[in-house]
Design a protein around this motif. Structure first.
Motif, PDB file in Angstrom:
ATOM      1  N   LEU A 253       6.922   3.199  -9.240  1.00 49.83           N
ATOM      2  CA  LEU A 253       7.614   3.616  -8.017  1.00 49.83           C
ATOM      3  C   LEU A 253       8.062   5.066  -8.113  1.00 49.83           C
ATOM      4  N   ASN A 254       8.122   5.683  -6.956  1.00 51.50           N
ATOM      5  CA  ASN A 254       8.704   7.008  -6.869  1.00 51.50           C
ATOM      6  C   ASN A 254       9.539   7.052  -5.601  1.00 51.50           C
ATOM      7  N   ASP A 255      10.786   7.400  -5.717  1.00 43.65           N
ATOM      8  CA  ASP A 255      11.668   7.449  -4.560  1.00 43.65           C
ATOM      9  C   ASP A 255      11.745   6.075  -3.879  1.00 43.65           C
ATOM     10  N   GLY A 256      11.563   5.034  -4.656  1.00 42.24           N
ATOM     11  CA  GLY A 256      11.621   3.686  -4.109  1.00 42.24           C
ATOM     12  C   GLY A 256      10.332   3.220  -3.470  1.00 42.24           C
ATOM     13  N   LEU A 257       9.363   4.119  -3.360  1.00 45.27           N
ATOM     14  CA  LEU A 257       8.083   3.753  -2.749  1.00 45.27           C
ATOM     15  C   LEU A 257       7.027   3.557  -3.835  1.00 45.27           C
TER      16      LEU A 257
END
Lengths: 438, 436
Positions: free
Chosen positions: A92-96
């Motif tokens: 994940l990155n930034d919750g995405l």
């Protein structure tokens, strides 16, 4: 238990993949059956394969997911075990979701090797961040129906589920987790999208700051995997430990293990000052001692208040500039301002309800003194309103609130007409997720 | 405390196990059956206690133990209960995964659910359907006839209605999700348009219940005003709120004072009216008697009372007019100050206002007054006369005091002189003695 809250269980599964932790379990239960780190270890199958082809493998189409090129290590027991050349990554990155192959491995691990269920038999409720994009949502529903062939699927937003978990349909959710701190107004079970405010100052950033603090103090913590045997030493004396020889350790594995030490330090030593930061008063507070894995131990005074203070004052006074900055903090504001800014976007009629239902969730809100400080900061900003902060005292509840809300939601009798069924998916295609899950 | 403990303490031999088990078994259920309401109760309980008694004696329990339990069943005597043994001989309940279809679903999605009893149908408790909101939908024709608006296209109105249905009329969310290219709509715009359309259709359609219109009344300007005012309240600073609170408090206090004044005034007016009647009666009587002097003495002060009331009234009015300004805080204390000086209610004769002379000096003062050819009270108590009278009284009192003081001093001087002489004589004597 089902009868007590009008539930109607259909053996649904709830899966909550957060940046730090993944939680999976049966709907209707009060805590997830499986909780494991979302970080995963990755070992390319052939050592001769160079990095370029490795990246190529990750970039290949989602349809080609049947044959993962390397070996994935998922779970606390796997990832913390040292293996030469094992990389540690986070999907994940930034919750995405960024790495869909890895996400699939995580789903696999959660459903098959931890819950031991056949996903074809159970409806599946998956959580998502409030700012999830359309493409991500469509990919998720595709994954659920195409690969796992679930009979029914639903995608619910974290803040909504958190609100459900504390039994309030209208609330302001402050979620301070690992990667992102977000403030989301929820009205009657719907996220008010205009009010979503998020910034990357959260647990991971504080870990990084603590690492820089250690550098300034000339402390170099040794992660657990390097320590073979430690001996007791008196406070502030150099460590007396036998270290292991670990050749071919990847930088990412070392960093992950180092972060683990810092995380432990953060959880056991750091604290937030309950009112306006004042170094003089803080210096009279008792010191706290921490022992590093190699046996070195020392006491920490005011410095243990400095790192969490960034949550409320992300200014240069507290932030140590990093040589390779991971996040841009120039536009960041304190949590209290985030809450206020989000509140202002709401309609004036909804504001009192939001402020009297301020729900605090996420692991980074577990600093001692966090809730007191939050009240101290927020209440004067909205002088005419009653501010009531709801922070579950149970640590599990604070860390898994969105899973818990999912568990409640998926076991409600009324909810069963909201599932996206396989038939609906086949009829309408993946766009149905936008229509049905709001 | 178990009976076995009692036995251990008293060193009583253990009775046969059958003796303990059987009687309780027989009596306990009967006691539990006690319905608690019927009149028959008493008889039942006494019967059971007797049976208790009898059974224990019959089973040959030792006397000491019997005394412990004997007679009526002791209050604290409870049958030791053990965890119930699982009945392993029973067949395990049959649970089955069964399919069911939610009544609210249109796609016949069959979900699986564990159910205990195979024979019963799956209960539908907690499977309520969502109620769809009623929306009066317009047709194309109706739209072009009645609903044309310069600001709203039909597409946008359609979109608004879609959202309304989708979010069950939650305008808070409709407003949040509303995205129309090139237009910025406030929540009031949306509500106004929606309710306008609803009202219009109900009005125009022949079959519609006209009373429904009231449900869709919406005054946009009023709403905008209301929200603006609320926003103003929201943006107050803490200082402003504090000031407002203190003002409110002040206002409440003033209002309470006002009420008290009104009450007192009323009481005064009432008693005045009463006095008026009584004086009128008296006057009539005195006129018949022929002596007018006492009548005037009573009537004159009556007029003066309202005059003395006029001062507090004036200051009160001044304070009331300044409500809402910061002047109130300063204006208020004098109000209370004046009140404290207030005269007792009822009618007063001015001559009564003349301060009384000290109890001991009354006779002396009256003596002086008599010497000057005056009565105890002024015979014509006008304001000037009264003032002079008070002065005179004071002068007399001080004169009297001074006289007494002088007398005292003179007396003291005399005695001192005598003492001195005596002492002189004594010293003279002693010195002569020394010379001796």
């Amino acid at each position: 238990m089902a009868a007590t809250f009008g539930g109607y269980e259909v053996t649904a599964l709830v899966l909550d993949v957060g940046t730090a932790w993944t939680r999976a379990g049966y709907a209707g239960e009060d805590c997830p059956k499986a909780v494991f780190p979302t970080h995963y270890g990755y070992l390319p199958e052939e050592e001769s394969e160079d990095k370029a082809s490795d990246n190529q493998a990750a970039d290949t189409d989602v349809s080609n997911i049947k044959k993962p090129k390397g070996k994935y290590y998922i779970g606390d027991g796997e990832i913390n075990l040292w293996r030469p050349n094992m990389e540690v990554k986070n999907p994940l990155n930034d919750g995405l979701v960024e790495d869909w192959d890895a996400l699939e491995q995580i789903w696999d691990s959660a459903l098959k090797s931890r819950l031991h269920v056949d996903p074809r038999e159970h409806p599946l409720l998956v959580t998502e961040v409030a700012w999830n994009t359309r493409e991500h949502r469509e990919k998720l529903i595709e994954l659920a129906f195409e690969k796992y062939e679930t009979p029914a699927f639903y995608l619910a937003k974290n803040p909504v589920l958190t609100a459900y978990a504390s039994g309030r349909p209208t609330a302001m959710i402050l979620d301070c987790g690992a990667a992102v701190t977000s403030v989301t107004p929820v009205y009657d079970g719907f996220v008010l999208k205009k009010g979503i405010i998020k910034q990357p100052i959260a647990g991971d950033f504080i870990n990084e700051q603590i690492r820089l603090q250690f550098e300034q103090l000339n402390l170099s913590p040794v992660p657990q995997y390097m320590v073979e045997k430690k001996n007791y030493v008196d406070p502030d004396l150099p460590a007396n430990a036998i270290l292991r020889n670990r050749p071919n350790t990847t930088a990412s594995f070392h960093k992950y293990m180092l972060t683990k030490v810092i995380h432990e330090y953060k959880e056991s030593v750091c604290q937030l000052y309950e009112s306006n930061y004042n170094e003089q008063i803080i210096s009279s507070r008792p010191m706290k001692t921490f022992e590093f894995p190699d046996g070195y131990n020392t006491s920490f005074g005011t410095i243990r208040f400095r790192a969490p203070e960034i949550l409320f004052q992300p200014s240069s006074e507290f932030i140590i500039p990093s040589p390779e900055p991971t996040v841009d903090t120039s536009a960041c504001v304190g949590i209290q301002h985030m809450i206020f800014n989000s509140l202002v976007t709401c309609d004036i009629d909804a504001r009192p309800a939001m402020m009297s239902n301020l729900i605090v969730t996420g692991g980074s809100t577990l600093f001692p003194g966090f809730v007191d400080r939050l009240y101290h900061e927020v209440a004067p900003k909205v002088p005419g309103m009653k501010v009531r902060i709801h922070a579950p005292g149970n640590i599990m509840e604070r860390k898994c609130s969105s899973w818990l809300g999912g568990s409640i939601l998926a076991s409600l009798g009324t909810f069963h007409q909201l599932w996206i069924s396989r038939k609906e998916y086949q009829e309408h295609g993946k766009i149905i997720v936008e229509k049905k899950c709001d | 405390m178990a009976t076995s403990d009692v036995r251990d303490i008293l060193q009583i031999s253990r009775p046969a196990p059958s003796a303990e088990g059987t009687p309780k078994k027989s009596t306990k259920p009967e006691k539990e059956k006690k319905p608690g309401l019927c009149y028959f109760d008493k008889e039942v309980t006494t019967a059971t206690s007797n049976s208790y008694y009898v059974t224990f004696v019959d089973k040959g329990i030792s006397r000491e133990l019997f005394q412990l339990i004997g007679g009526a069943p002791p209050v604290a005597f409870t049958k030791p209960t053990y965890k119930q043994k699982p009945n392993l001989r029973l067949k395990a309940a049959h649970w089955e995964l069964r399919e069911f279809v939610h009544p609210g679903r249109t796609d016949q999605l069959a979900l699986l659910r564990w159910t205990k009893d195979i024979n019963s149908n799956i209960t539908e408790d907690g499977l309520q359907e969502f109620q769809n909101l009623e929306v009066v939908q317009y047709t194309d024709e109706e739209y072009h006839k009645h609903l044309l608006d310069r600001d709203w296209t039909k597409e946008e109105t359609d979109y608004l209605f879609d959202l309304y249905k989708r979010y069950d009329g939650r305008f808070m969310i409709i407003y949040d999700r509303y995205e129309c290219p090139g237009k910025r709509r406030t929540m009031e715009d949306l509500k106004d348009r929606f309710y306008f359309v609803q009202r219009k259709i109900i009005q125009q359609r022949p079959g519609q219940d006209k009373a429904e219109i009231a449900k869709y009344n919406y005054d946009k300007n009023r709403e905008v005003d209301r929200k603006r005012n609320l926003c103003m309240l929201f943006t107050r600073t803490p200082d402003q709120i504090k000031e407002e609170e203190s003002l409110l408090e002040e206002y409440e206090r003033i209002e309470q004072n006002e009420k008290k004044f009104a009450k007192e005034r009323e009481a005064l007016i009432k008693s005045l009216a009463f006095q008026d009647i009584s004086t009128a009666v008296k006057r009539k009587r005195s006129m018949t008697n022929g002596s007018s002097a006492p009548a005037t003495e009573i009537v004159t002060p009556v007029i003066s009372v309202p005059a003395s009331e006029s001062l507090p009234k004036k200051s009160r009015r001044a304070s009331a007019s300044s409500v809402g300004t910061s002047a109130v805080v300063e204006a208020h204390p004098p109000v209370e100050h004046v009140r404290r000086e207030k005269l007792p209610p009822g009618v007063i004769v001015r001559s009564q206002k003349i301060p009384q002379v000290k109890q001991g000096a009354i006779t002396k003062v009256s003596k002086y007054l008599q010497e000057a050819g005056l009565g105890i009270r002024p015979s014509m108590p006008t304001e000037n006369v009264c003032a002079k009278w008070i002065e005179l009284q004071k002068a007399i009192v001080s004169l009297h005091d001074l006289k007494r003081h002088v007398e005292k001093q003179e007396h003291e001087l005399k005695t001192k002189k005598q003492l001195l002489e005596k002492a002189k004589a004594a010293t003279g004597g002693s010195s002569s003695n020394q010379n001796w």
